[in-house]
Design an enzyme around this catalytic site. Structure first.
Site, PDB file in Angstrom:
ATOM      1  N   VAL A  98       0.866  -1.180   0.000  1.00  0.00           N
ATOM      2  CA  VAL A  98       0.000   0.000   0.000  1.00  0.00           C
ATOM      3  C   VAL A  98       0.906   1.235   0.000  1.00  0.00           C
ATOM      4  O   VAL A  98       1.740   1.401   0.885  1.00  0.00           O
ATOM      5  CB  VAL A  98      -0.933   0.010   1.231  1.00  0.00           C
ATOM      6  CG1 VAL A  98      -1.752   1.284   1.271  1.00  0.00           C
ATOM      7  CG2 VAL A  98      -1.812  -1.218   1.239  1.00  0.00           C
ATOM      8  N   LEU A  99       0.711   2.095  -1.013  1.00  0.00           N
ATOM      9  CA  LEU A  99       1.577   3.267  -1.172  1.00  0.00           C
ATOM     10  C   LEU A  99       0.895   4.586  -0.834  1.00  0.00           C
ATOM     11  O   LEU A  99       1.543   5.620  -0.790  1.00  0.00           O
ATOM     12  CB  LEU A  99       2.101   3.328  -2.613  1.00  0.00           C
ATOM     13  CG  LEU A  99       2.937   2.131  -3.058  1.00  0.00           C
ATOM     14  CD1 LEU A  99       3.314   2.274  -4.530  1.00  0.00           C
ATOM     15  CD2 LEU A  99       4.172   1.984  -2.195  1.00  0.00           C
ATOM     16  N   SER A 100      -0.427   4.562  -0.640  1.00  0.00           N
ATOM     17  CA  SER A 100      -1.130   5.809  -0.329  1.00  0.00           C
ATOM     18  C   SER A 100      -2.089   5.583   0.841  1.00  0.00           C
ATOM     19  O   SER A 100      -2.271   4.468   1.301  1.00  0.00           O
ATOM     20  CB  SER A 100      -1.906   6.313  -1.548  1.00  0.00           C
ATOM     21  OG  SER A 100      -3.057   5.527  -1.751  1.00  0.00           O
ATOM     22  N   ASN A 101      -2.718   6.662   1.266  1.00  0.00           N
ATOM     23  CA  ASN A 101      -3.652   6.556   2.392  1.00  0.00           C
ATOM     24  C   ASN A 101      -5.104   6.525   1.929  1.00  0.00           C
ATOM     25  O   ASN A 101      -6.009   6.778   2.702  1.00  0.00           O
ATOM     26  CB  ASN A 101      -3.427   7.695   3.383  1.00  0.00           C
ATOM     27  CG  ASN A 101      -3.711   9.059   2.773  1.00  0.00           C
ATOM     28  OD1 ASN A 101      -4.014   9.184   1.593  1.00  0.00           O
ATOM     29  ND2 ASN A 101      -3.591  10.093   3.596  1.00  0.00           N
ATOM     30  N   SER A 102      -5.357   6.186   0.662  1.00  0.00           N
ATOM     31  CA  SER A 102      -6.724   6.216   0.136  1.00  0.00           C
ATOM     32  C   SER A 102      -7.634   5.158   0.780  1.00  0.00           C
ATOM     33  O   SER A 102      -8.848   5.276   0.717  1.00  0.00           O
ATOM     34  CB  SER A 102      -6.731   6.029  -1.382  1.00  0.00           C
ATOM     35  OG  SER A 102      -6.329   4.730  -1.732  1.00  0.00           O
TER      36      SER A 102
END
Length: 189
Positions: A52-56
């Site tokens: 997971v690379l973002s906080n979406s």
């Protein structure tokens, strides 16, 4: 005391050989998959790891978590399932299915990140779906990213491999010395 050290050394040697063989098999498996399917992440028994690379998707997933995705048929995916799909050549997104739409015989998905206010702009076609999220491992993505970098590769792959080779050379030289004692150690009668 010497007997305990010898048993410990033998056990350590067996463990190192086992880990070395596992590592070689794993690396070969990954290399074969990358050669057979260039541009796709490697999988093991239809399971694929993604970082997971973002906080979406907060609070479901945090940045750095590893999401394990299982390949499924599009017809098996339902509303509220978390799916990973390919958006561009090298861009993968993991979002929740808000709605499943059957449009001209093709299954498409409306997706949305849990932390986003609106649904994603484009519909996700069934052919772009990689799979459904089956479980998550917190913070392992950071480790994966570290290992894939040059420092992590050196510390976790090259350094242990070099240590294993050195240990083998040392043990073989010790065995050779025991079988063929030097002339200096032989006493004349």
């Amino acid at each position: 005391m010497v007997e305990i050290k010898d048993k410990f050394r033998r056990a350590l040697k067996i463990l190192l050989r086992f880990l070395f063989v596992l590592m070689v098999i794993f690396v070969l498996f990954i290399v074969i998959q990358l050669l057979r399917n260039p541009g796709q992440p490697p999988s093991l028994f239809s399971f694929q790891p993604f970082t997971v690379l973002s906080n979406s998707m907060n609070p479901t997933f945090e940045t750095g978590d590893m999401v394990i995705v299982k390949r499924l048929e599009a017809s098996e995916i339902q509303e509220n399932d978390v799916i990973t799909f390919k958006e561009a050549a090298d861009k993968y997104i993991t979002h929740r299915v808000s709605e499943v739409i059957l449009q001209q015989g093709d299954i498409q998905f409306v997706t949305k990140g849990d932390n986003n206010n609106v649904v994603d702009e484009t519909l996700v076609s069934a052919k772009n779906v990689i799979g459904k999220q089956v479980f998550m491992i917190p913070n392992v993505g950071f480790i994966s990213k570290f290992i894939s970098g040059p420092v992590g590769f050196f510390l976790l792959i090259l350094l242990p491999f070099t240590g294993y080779i050195c240990l083998e050379v040392y043990e073989r030289s010790q065995k050779s010395a025991k079988r063929h004692p030097s002339k200096q150690n032989i006493k004349k009668i």
